[in-house]
Motif scaffolding. Structure first.
Motif, mmCIF file in Angstrom:
data_model
loop_
_atom_site.group_PDB
_atom_site.id
_atom_site.type_symbol
_atom_site.label_atom_id
_atom_site.label_comp_id
_atom_site.label_asym_id
_atom_site.label_seq_id
_atom_site.Cartn_x
_atom_site.Cartn_y
_atom_site.Cartn_z
ATOM 1 N N GLU A 3 0.780 -1.233 0.000
ATOM 2 C CA GLU A 3 0.000 0.000 0.000
ATOM 3 C C GLU A 3 0.820 1.297 0.000
ATOM 4 O OE1 GLU A 3 -3.149 -0.043 2.920
ATOM 5 O OE2 GLU A 3 -3.416 -2.216 2.680
ATOM 6 N N TYR A 4 2.111 1.211 0.299
ATOM 7 C CA TYR A 4 2.876 2.447 0.473
ATOM 8 C C TYR A 4 4.145 2.529 -0.369
ATOM 9 C CZ TYR A 4 -0.387 3.165 4.243
ATOM 10 O OH TYR A 4 -1.543 3.341 4.960
ATOM 11 N N SER A 5 4.387 1.564 -1.247
ATOM 12 C CA SER A 5 5.603 1.578 -2.069
ATOM 13 C C SER A 5 5.689 2.820 -2.953
ATOM 14 C CB SER A 5 5.691 0.328 -2.938
ATOM 15 O OG SER A 5 6.123 -0.753 -2.159
ATOM 16 N N LYS A 6 4.581 3.172 -3.585
ATOM 17 C CA LYS A 6 4.582 4.334 -4.484
ATOM 18 C C LYS A 6 4.841 5.625 -3.698
ATOM 19 C CE LYS A 6 1.908 6.346 -8.295
ATOM 20 N NZ LYS A 6 2.229 7.713 -8.068
ATOM 21 N N THR A 7 4.198 5.759 -2.549
ATOM 22 C CA THR A 7 4.401 6.947 -1.709
ATOM 23 C C THR A 7 5.854 7.036 -1.250
ATOM 24 O OG1 THR A 7 2.119 6.798 -0.948
ATOM 25 C CG2 THR A 7 3.621 8.139 0.382
ATOM 26 N N ALA A 8 6.417 5.908 -0.822
ATOM 27 C CA ALA A 8 7.810 5.890 -0.362
ATOM 28 C C ALA A 8 8.761 6.214 -1.506
ATOM 29 C CB ALA A 8 8.149 4.532 0.249
ATOM 30 N N ALA A 9 8.508 5.663 -2.693
ATOM 31 C CA ALA A 9 9.380 5.928 -3.841
ATOM 32 C C ALA A 9 9.331 7.400 -4.226
ATOM 33 C CB ALA A 9 8.959 5.055 -5.025
ATOM 34 N N THR A 10 8.156 7.994 -4.194
ATOM 35 C CA THR A 10 8.025 9.429 -4.487
ATOM 36 C C THR A 10 8.783 10.254 -3.454
ATOM 37 O OG1 THR A 10 5.872 9.087 -5.526
ATOM 38 C CG2 THR A 10 6.376 11.328 -4.780
ATOM 39 N N MET A 11 8.679 9.873 -2.197
ATOM 40 C CA MET A 11 9.385 10.590 -1.130
ATOM 41 C C MET A 11 10.889 10.523 -1.348
ATOM 42 S SD MET A 11 8.925 10.033 2.961
ATOM 43 C CE MET A 11 10.069 10.706 4.166
ATOM 44 N N VAL A 12 11.409 9.353 -1.688
ATOM 45 C CA VAL A 12 12.845 9.204 -1.956
ATOM 46 C C VAL A 12 13.262 10.115 -3.112
ATOM 47 C CG1 VAL A 12 14.631 7.627 -2.804
ATOM 48 C CG2 VAL A 12 13.057 6.883 -1.012
ATOM 49 N N GLU A 13 12.511 10.106 -4.192
ATOM 50 C CA GLU A 13 12.836 10.944 -5.356
ATOM 51 C C GLU A 13 12.851 12.418 -4.979
ATOM 52 O OE1 GLU A 13 10.076 10.020 -8.479
ATOM 53 O OE2 GLU A 13 10.688 7.909 -8.532
ATOM 54 N N GLN A 14 11.867 12.844 -4.215
ATOM 55 C CA GLN A 14 11.784 14.253 -3.801
ATOM 56 C C GLN A 14 12.945 14.646 -2.893
ATOM 57 O OE1 GLN A 14 9.712 15.438 -6.193
ATOM 58 N NE2 GLN A 14 8.853 16.795 -4.647
ATOM 59 N N LEU A 15 13.272 13.788 -1.937
ATOM 60 C CA LEU A 15 14.395 14.078 -1.041
ATOM 61 C C LEU A 15 15.691 14.214 -1.834
ATOM 62 C CD1 LEU A 15 13.519 11.669 1.892
ATOM 63 C CD2 LEU A 15 13.574 14.161 2.015
ATOM 64 N N MET A 16 15.922 13.296 -2.753
ATOM 65 C CA MET A 16 17.154 13.334 -3.549
ATOM 66 C C MET A 16 17.201 14.570 -4.444
ATOM 67 S SD MET A 16 17.547 9.308 -4.535
ATOM 68 C CE MET A 16 19.113 9.547 -5.390
ATOM 69 N N LYS A 17 16.052 14.945 -4.974
ATOM 70 C CA LYS A 17 15.968 16.114 -5.870
ATOM 71 C C LYS A 17 16.274 17.412 -5.140
ATOM 72 C CE LYS A 17 12.485 18.498 -8.679
ATOM 73 N NZ LYS A 17 11.089 18.452 -9.156
ATOM 74 N N TYR A 18 15.782 17.522 -3.903
ATOM 75 C CA TYR A 18 15.909 18.790 -3.187
ATOM 76 C C TYR A 18 17.152 18.914 -2.328
ATOM 77 C CZ TYR A 18 11.363 20.513 -4.660
ATOM 78 O OH TYR A 18 10.322 20.996 -5.408
ATOM 79 N N ALA A 19 17.867 17.822 -2.094
ATOM 80 C CA ALA A 19 19.098 17.895 -1.302
ATOM 81 C C ALA A 19 20.160 18.622 -2.115
ATOM 82 C CB ALA A 19 19.582 16.491 -0.952
ATOM 83 N N GLN A 20 20.890 19.501 -1.453
ATOM 84 C CA GLN A 20 21.922 20.280 -2.156
ATOM 85 C C GLN A 20 23.281 20.003 -1.533
ATOM 86 O OE1 GLN A 20 20.782 24.398 -2.215
ATOM 87 N NE2 GLN A 20 18.771 23.928 -3.016
#
Length: 192
Positions: free
Chosen positions: A175-192
């Motif tokens: 139930e939460y794989s897609k949400t977790a994958a999106t969160m990982v992508e967002q964290l990686m995108k915004y980390a500087q």
């Protein structure tokens, strides 16, 4: 890229819903080649206080060094009476010294790191916790990307329930794989 999950479970041993969800999320990070360490706060000697170093035997200075070396910082907490755990509150109190440094004109030691929030519980309260933690993270210079929270509110996690680790992982995966994958992508995108 490196991530630290600050695990705010109150359980020193035994099955913890929040620990299992953190392990689930760690797997998602590792699939994207993000090195991840989970720090189980209740097993660390983090002394009470609002300064970076509270004296002999204080584990917080070493943990803060790990946070400074990471690009992603995730706060993982169960819901207790509509709030985050006392272990996460202790971290917020210890990070208050960074806010003091910012007010004194110094740059934040955690500026531009991406932060996320993981929550487990059996009833409502996640939005309140996300709001409180997000407000604090913003005040110390962390970036909270869109879609950077993972909340699992399910009666199977209530106090006294006894799901197995396998049952929890199965639910999270289904139930939460897609949400977790999106969160990982967002964290990686915004980390500087």
């Amino acid at each position: 890229m490196k991530a630290i999950i600050l695990l705010g479970t109150l359980k020193k041993e035994g099955l913890s819903n929040t620990a299992v969800l953190s392990e689930f999320f760690k797997e998602k990070l590792q699939q994207k080649n993000v090195e991840c360490e989970i720090i189980q706060l209740v097993n660390e000697n983090i002394l009470p206080g609002t300064y970076t170093n509270m004296g002999a035997g204080d584990a917080w200075p070493a943990i803060l060094e790990k946070l400074a070396a990471a690009q992603l910082i995730i706060f993982a907490t169960p819901i207790w009476w509509g709030n985050h755990s006392s272990e996460i509150q202790k971290v917020i109190e210890r990070l208050d010294n960074i806010h003091d440094e910012i007010l004194a004109g110094k740059p934040s030691r955690l500026a531009n790191k991406a932060a996320g929030i993981i929550i487990t519980g059996d009833s409502d309260g996640a939005q309140h916790i996300i709001g409180n933690i997000s407000n604090f993270l913003n005040a110390i210079g962390l970036v909270l990307p869109p879609y950077a929270s993972l909340s699992v509110l399910w009666e199977g996690q209530k106090k006294g329930a006894a799901p197995t680790r396998e049952q929890l992982m199965e639910k999270y995966e289904k139930e939460y794989s897609k949400t977790a994958a999106t969160m990982v992508e967002q964290l990686m995108k915004y980390a500087q």
